[in-house]
Design a protein around this motif. Sequence first.
Motif, PDB file in Angstrom:
ATOM      1  N   PHE A 173       0.965  -1.293   0.075  1.00  0.00           N
ATOM      2  CA  PHE A 173       0.112  -0.151   0.091  1.00  0.00           C
ATOM      3  C   PHE A 173       0.757   1.158   0.100  1.00  0.00           C
ATOM      4  O   PHE A 173       0.199   2.196  -0.047  1.00  0.00           O
ATOM      5  N   LEU A 174       2.033   1.099  -0.274  1.00  0.00           N
ATOM      6  CA  LEU A 174       2.990   2.125   0.038  1.00  0.00           C
ATOM      7  C   LEU A 174       3.611   2.587  -1.510  1.00  0.00           C
ATOM      8  O   LEU A 174       3.813   1.754  -2.385  1.00  0.00           O
ATOM      9  N   PRO A 175       3.464   3.898  -1.705  1.00  0.00           N
ATOM     10  CA  PRO A 175       4.242   4.322  -3.119  1.00  0.00           C
ATOM     11  C   PRO A 175       5.541   4.291  -3.125  1.00  0.00           C
ATOM     12  O   PRO A 175       6.386   4.329  -1.996  1.00  0.00           O
ATOM     13  N   THR A 176       6.254   4.215  -4.159  1.00  0.00           N
ATOM     14  CA  THR A 176       7.768   4.452  -4.226  1.00  0.00           C
ATOM     15  C   THR A 176       8.022   5.787  -3.914  1.00  0.00           C
ATOM     16  O   THR A 176       9.037   5.841  -3.181  1.00  0.00           O
ATOM     17  N   ASP A 177       7.274   6.876  -4.261  1.00  0.00           N
ATOM     18  CA  ASP A 177       7.702   8.444  -4.061  1.00  0.00           C
ATOM     19  C   ASP A 177       6.333   9.091  -4.040  1.00  0.00           C
ATOM     20  O   ASP A 177       5.191   8.705  -4.698  1.00  0.00           O
ATOM     21  N   PHE A 178       6.276  10.220  -3.353  1.00  0.00           N
ATOM     22  CA  PHE A 178       5.069  10.947  -3.229  1.00  0.00           C
ATOM     23  C   PHE A 178       5.180  12.440  -3.901  1.00  0.00           C
ATOM     24  O   PHE A 178       6.317  12.954  -3.427  1.00  0.00           O
ATOM     25  N   ASP A 180      -3.356   8.930  -7.859  1.00  0.00           N
ATOM     26  CA  ASP A 180      -3.537   9.538  -6.553  1.00  0.00           C
ATOM     27  C   ASP A 180      -4.193   8.770  -5.285  1.00  0.00           C
ATOM     28  O   ASP A 180      -4.419   9.337  -4.365  1.00  0.00           O
ATOM     29  N   GLN A 181      -4.623   7.721  -5.659  1.00  0.00           N
ATOM     30  CA  GLN A 181      -5.177   6.706  -4.549  1.00  0.00           C
ATOM     31  C   GLN A 181      -4.247   5.521  -4.181  1.00  0.00           C
ATOM     32  O   GLN A 181      -3.791   4.936  -5.093  1.00  0.00           O
ATOM     33  N   ILE A 213     -14.996   7.838  -2.258  1.00  0.00           N
ATOM     34  CA  ILE A 213     -13.539   8.024  -2.381  1.00  0.00           C
ATOM     35  C   ILE A 213     -13.363   8.777  -1.015  1.00  0.00           C
ATOM     36  O   ILE A 213     -12.063   8.713  -0.604  1.00  0.00           O
ATOM     37  N   ARG A 214     -14.171   9.735  -0.655  1.00  0.00           N
ATOM     38  CA  ARG A 214     -13.779  10.483   0.712  1.00  0.00           C
ATOM     39  C   ARG A 214     -13.389   9.586   1.508  1.00  0.00           C
ATOM     40  O   ARG A 214     -12.529   9.721   2.863  1.00  0.00           O
ATOM     41  N   PHE A 215     -14.255   8.497   1.990  1.00  0.00           N
ATOM     42  CA  PHE A 215     -14.269   7.325   2.981  1.00  0.00           C
ATOM     43  C   PHE A 215     -12.756   6.844   2.780  1.00  0.00           C
ATOM     44  O   PHE A 215     -12.038   6.448   3.898  1.00  0.00           O
ATOM     45  N   LYS A 216     -12.467   6.515   1.528  1.00  0.00           N
ATOM     46  CA  LYS A 216     -11.201   5.553   1.316  1.00  0.00           C
ATOM     47  C   LYS A 216      -9.948   6.450   1.677  1.00  0.00           C
ATOM     48  O   LYS A 216      -9.056   5.964   2.090  1.00  0.00           O
ATOM     49  N   ARG A 217     -10.084   8.011   1.486  1.00  0.00           N
ATOM     50  CA  ARG A 217      -9.153   8.910   1.799  1.00  0.00           C
ATOM     51  C   ARG A 217      -8.739   8.744   3.358  1.00  0.00           C
ATOM     52  O   ARG A 217      -7.767   8.888   3.576  1.00  0.00           O
ATOM     53  N   LEU A 233      -9.066   6.317   5.030  1.00  0.00           N
ATOM     54  CA  LEU A 233      -8.311   4.950   5.231  1.00  0.00           C
ATOM     55  C   LEU A 233      -6.974   4.929   4.915  1.00  0.00           C
ATOM     56  O   LEU A 233      -6.072   3.944   5.327  1.00  0.00           O
ATOM     57  N   GLU A 234      -6.635   5.901   4.044  1.00  0.00           N
ATOM     58  CA  GLU A 234      -5.138   5.990   3.482  1.00  0.00           C
ATOM     59  C   GLU A 234      -4.351   6.626   4.268  1.00  0.00           C
ATOM     60  O   GLU A 234      -3.042   6.453   4.407  1.00  0.00           O
TER      61      GLU A 234
END
Length: 169
Positions: free
Chosen positions: A4-9, A116-117, A146-150, A152-153
């Motif tokens: 669940f982690l990006p390589t970079d942000f 973005d997700q 999508i607001r709900f998933k944000r 959880l992110e």
Amino acid sequence: MPLFLPTDFFASVSRITPEYLKQRGIRALILDVDNTLTEHGSQDLPEEVELWLCQMKAAGISLIVASNNFKKRVAPFAARIGLPFASFSLKPLPRGLAKARRTLGLPKEQIALVGDQIFTDALGANLYGITMLLVVPRAEDTKWNIRFKRKLEVPFIRHYYKKGGKLHE
């Protein structure tokens, strides 16, 4: 957790530079649309993103759009920016990313997904085995799911920073 982690942000797609990509051996980008290149549901292309796309093309970076949205949403946007596309990609499943990679004709090590997700883009890129470049959403999400998933992110983004990650501004 690494799935669940990006390589970079990045603060925006425009913060991703050809130099950054070349240093990492990335020759192509798979681009999400909604809240990555433009606001959710919009056909408008912000000037900053248009200039960035030109910069990427001039640097020889291959580009393709891959969106979970339907063809009627994605096709006009992709045509407007002159890029091939894979609609109804079903991220995080590998279907759309594999189709995009076949179109690009490059090995996975030379491709990154820009989105973005966490639960669609980051998970999809990590499951498929390509670099994940997460961007801050272009606008506030209007859909409740999508607001709900944000929300959880948040722990995953905290973990990214805790592991030494940074936001490229």
